[in-house]
Enzyme design. Structure first.
Site, mmCIF file in Angstrom:
data_model
loop_
_atom_site.group_PDB
_atom_site.id
_atom_site.type_symbol
_atom_site.label_atom_id
_atom_site.label_comp_id
_atom_site.label_asym_id
_atom_site.label_seq_id
_atom_site.Cartn_x
_atom_site.Cartn_y
_atom_site.Cartn_z
ATOM 1 C CB SER A 46 4.610 0.213 -5.712
ATOM 2 O OG SER A 46 3.288 -0.104 -6.102
ATOM 3 C CE LYS A 102 3.352 -4.501 1.202
ATOM 4 N NZ LYS A 102 2.706 -4.269 -0.126
ATOM 5 C CD GLU A 111 0.577 -6.821 11.209
ATOM 6 O OE1 GLU A 111 1.247 -7.045 12.246
ATOM 7 O OE2 GLU A 111 0.737 -5.809 10.501
HETATM 8 C C1 LIG Z 1 1.666 -3.329 -0.332
HETATM 9 C C2 LIG Z 1 1.749 -2.674 -1.624
HETATM 10 C C3 LIG Z 1 1.394 -1.305 -1.792
HETATM 11 C C4 LIG Z 1 0.825 -0.460 -0.698
HETATM 12 O O1 LIG Z 1 1.646 -0.265 0.396
HETATM 13 P P1 LIG Z 1 2.365 1.134 0.702
HETATM 14 O O2 LIG Z 1 2.900 0.932 2.072
HETATM 15 O O3 LIG Z 1 1.335 2.210 0.642
HETATM 16 O O4 LIG Z 1 3.413 1.332 -0.312
HETATM 17 C C5 LIG Z 1 1.570 -0.728 -3.045
HETATM 18 N N1 LIG Z 1 2.024 -1.440 -4.089
HETATM 19 C C6 LIG Z 1 2.355 -2.749 -3.982
HETATM 20 C C7 LIG Z 1 2.862 -3.453 -5.192
HETATM 21 C C8 LIG Z 1 2.229 -3.412 -2.747
HETATM 22 O O5 LIG Z 1 2.561 -4.709 -2.657
#
Ligand SMILES: *Cc1c(COP(=O)(O)O)cnc(C)c1O
Length: 416
Positions: free
Chosen positions: A385, A98, A120
């Site tokens: 992610s 993010k 938000e």
């Molecule tokens: C917020 C988040 C997501 C989901 O958000 P996307 O916008 O779909 O990428 C995925 N993995 C993690 C670790 C997150 O914090």
């Protein structure tokens, strides 16, 4: 389709990816979003902006993040000949992808001469990343959050406050994400001359799906080069989890023109029943919500349906418009995996590789594991992610440390 100029051609001047995207806002907010579009269009071609963003990524975020080969996990699956590789966004500063778009949005705010960032947050992950960016750039940060979410997400609320953010407690309605969005928009409409609104995924009205995609695309471009350096070829399959769709779109963009299969993994939660999942691309229909047109899960009145996933970052009733487009033309395939698959992947990656993944990322890892268990000789690149430290307490309380859970999966014949 020819993808050579894809990034330039999509979205079009109205922010549309085919029939999806655009902007559906009241006039006073439209004016503010138009100003962001105009500024971004100028700035994204500025050598100074690009150089500064590159420097920040290297010196502050710790990019490039590596690609790791999961040798032990790969050997455990099927005939052991498929190879799983992870793009390690869990090693990005603050522990997830993010920050990639939050730093871009913060730098844009700075170039536009804004002094405040407004947003938000639901689970608080976006709030923490944005508060981090605000602190770095010396901007005020105003995060709107429902009272119910504030109570549930105490550690993230504390983090935001330590980083200097003003957390606005929203006490209207159900006191969760929807009311927080309304509250943040109200504040923004009144203050947009010196504030900028920052959306937390590749969703919302134009230009956010484009801008967030552009800021996240570094993930896929790095990974493509790193993967080739390690293996000498391109992956057969690229996959990532899809909530709103930012980490996945960032991963996919670099591979659109390649002969790779691309898969977005959605949360099937407790199953395919109404309110039990958040698999928007799989089960959704075309519609407009939250200021943009895409595919979405609707309730009987056409409003956003209730959604659920064990991974709070994935429980969103729609996906970014570019995903809706890539789904409609068949370039990206969307698959839905449930909570139980994700929890197994969470435990198994931790044990076999020493990497505790976020429950969100665990969905994509579970997909790769299932594929490896039934195929031979394929290489699979997964976007990890985020890291799972935030999920450990919850998982252990609910499922123990893993032994019994994995044993139970074996007994049920579900073990991957
Ligand atoms: C917020 C988040 C997501 C989901 O958000 P996307 O916008 O779909 O990428 C995925 N993995 C993690 C670790 C997150 O914090």
């Amino acid at each position: 389709m020819d993808y050579r100029n894809y990034l330039k051609e999509y979205p079009d001047a109205n922010g549309r990816f085919g029939e999806y995207g655009g902007s559906y806002l009241p006039p006073e907010l439209q004016e503010a979003f138009d100003e962001i579009t105009k500024a971004y269009k100028t700035i994204c071609n500025s050598a100074q902006f690009i150089a500064e963003l590159r420097r920040i990524r290297r010196e502050f975020q710790g990019r490039p993040t590596p690609v790791s080969h999961c040798e032990r996990l790969s050997r455990e699956l099927g005939d052991g000949t498929c190879q799983i590789y992870l793009k390690r966004e869990d090693l990005n500063h603050t522990g997830a992808h993010k920050l990639n778009h939050c730093m871009g949005e913060g730098l844009l705010a700075k170039f536009m001469g804004k002094k405040r960032i407004i947003a938000e947050t639901g689970a608080g992950q976006h709030g923490v990343a944005l508060a981090t960016a605000a602190a770095y750039f010396g901007l005020e940060c105003e995060i709107h959050m429902g009272e119910v979410d504030i109570a549930k997400q105490a550690p993230n609320v504390a983090r935001m406050k330590v980083l200097g953010a003003n957390v606005v407690c929203v006490t209207e309605g159900l006191r969760t994400l929807k009311e927080a969005v309304d509250s943040a928009f109200r504040s923004y409409a009144q203050t947009y001359k010196d504030s900028i609104y920052c959306i937390g995924s590749a969703v919302g009205p134009h230009p956010f799906p484009m801008m967030v995609r552009d800021f996240q695309a570094v993930v896929g471009f790095e990974a493509r080069e790193q993967f080739q350096e390690i293996t000498g070829f391109l992956p057969d399959v690229v996959c990532a989890c899809v909530g709103g769709g930012s980490n996945s779109i960032g991963m996919f963009e670099a591979f659109l023109g390649d002969p790779c299969e691309i898969v977005g993994v959605e949360p099937l939660g407790r199953g395919s029943g109404y309110g039990d999942h958040a698999a928007s691309a799989t089960y959704g229909e075309k519609g407009v919500m939250h200021g943009f047109e895409s595919i979405m899960l609707k309730d009987p009145n056409g409003e956003p349906a209730p959604v659920y996933s064990i991974a709070s970052g994935l429980d969103y009733p729609s996906v970014g418009p570019e995903h809706a487009f890539l789904h409609s033309i068949g370039r990206v395939k969307y698959e839905a995996l449930d909570d139980a698959d994700a929890v197994e992947a969470f435990f198994r990656l931790s044990r076999s590789e020493g990497i505790i993944p976020a429950l969100e990322s665990s969905h994509a890892i579970a997909y790769a594991m299932k594929l490896a268990a039934r195929e031979s000789g394929k290489s699979i690149l997964v976007n990890c992610s985020g890291r799972g430290d935030k999920d450990v307490d919850f998982v252990v309380e609910k499922f123990g440390i893993g032994d019994e859970y994995l044993e139970q999966r074996r007994a049920e014949g579900k073990f991957i």
